[in-house]
Design a protein around this motif. Sequence first.
Motif, mmCIF file in Angstrom:
data_model
loop_
_atom_site.group_PDB
_atom_site.id
_atom_site.type_symbol
_atom_site.label_atom_id
_atom_site.label_comp_id
_atom_site.label_asym_id
_atom_site.label_seq_id
_atom_site.Cartn_x
_atom_site.Cartn_y
_atom_site.Cartn_z
ATOM 1 N N LYS A 46 -48.506 11.535 -31.045
ATOM 2 C CA LYS A 46 -49.445 10.902 -31.869
ATOM 3 C C LYS A 46 -49.367 11.379 -32.838
ATOM 4 O O LYS A 46 -49.999 10.226 -33.690
ATOM 5 C CB LYS A 46 -50.654 11.869 -31.434
ATOM 6 N N ARG A 83 -46.753 10.538 -34.961
ATOM 7 C CA ARG A 83 -45.460 9.733 -35.092
ATOM 8 C C ARG A 83 -46.941 8.120 -35.103
ATOM 9 O O ARG A 83 -46.222 7.652 -36.188
ATOM 10 C CB ARG A 83 -45.069 9.195 -34.327
ATOM 11 N N GLU A 84 -47.450 8.087 -34.351
ATOM 12 C CA GLU A 84 -48.014 7.142 -33.489
ATOM 13 C C GLU A 84 -49.325 6.557 -34.987
ATOM 14 O O GLU A 84 -49.526 5.506 -35.609
ATOM 15 C CB GLU A 84 -48.875 7.024 -32.645
ATOM 16 N N ARG A 85 -50.080 7.595 -35.530
ATOM 17 C CA ARG A 85 -50.631 7.991 -36.721
ATOM 18 C C ARG A 85 -50.214 7.021 -37.824
ATOM 19 O O ARG A 85 -50.710 6.374 -38.372
ATOM 20 C CB ARG A 85 -51.684 9.268 -36.993
ATOM 21 N N ARG A 93 -49.550 3.373 -37.835
ATOM 22 C CA ARG A 93 -50.457 2.946 -37.901
ATOM 23 C C ARG A 93 -50.894 2.586 -39.063
ATOM 24 O O ARG A 93 -51.124 1.444 -39.649
ATOM 25 C CB ARG A 93 -50.854 3.553 -37.326
#
Length: 104
Positions: free
Chosen positions: A42, A44-46, A49
């Motif tokens: 999560k 890393r996803e942030r 993005r």
Amino acid sequence: MRSSWRVDVSLVCFVLVLAAAIPVALLRTKTYALGYDLGRLKSRERELRQRNVELVSEMASTQRAVRDKHTALGVARNGKPADGMLALPNAHEVLHGKETDHGK
């Protein structure tokens, strides 16, 4: 004889508790590991993005700069647009929907 029976029952109970506790402990360990992996993903996803937003913004500004460069009034010495440059039409050259008389 009776005391040895109690020892045997206690030993059996202990073995049963261990037999139940080991798989539970292994599952709990896997659960914690998955939780940490999920948190890392999560995060890393942030970051990705945010990087995507930055790249989209950079792409938009680059497209704007290119568009502005090509639509600038790059007039050569002879009064015509320079090579590779696009000139916007003058205000009196622009056709508007109400001004066209295609039916006549």
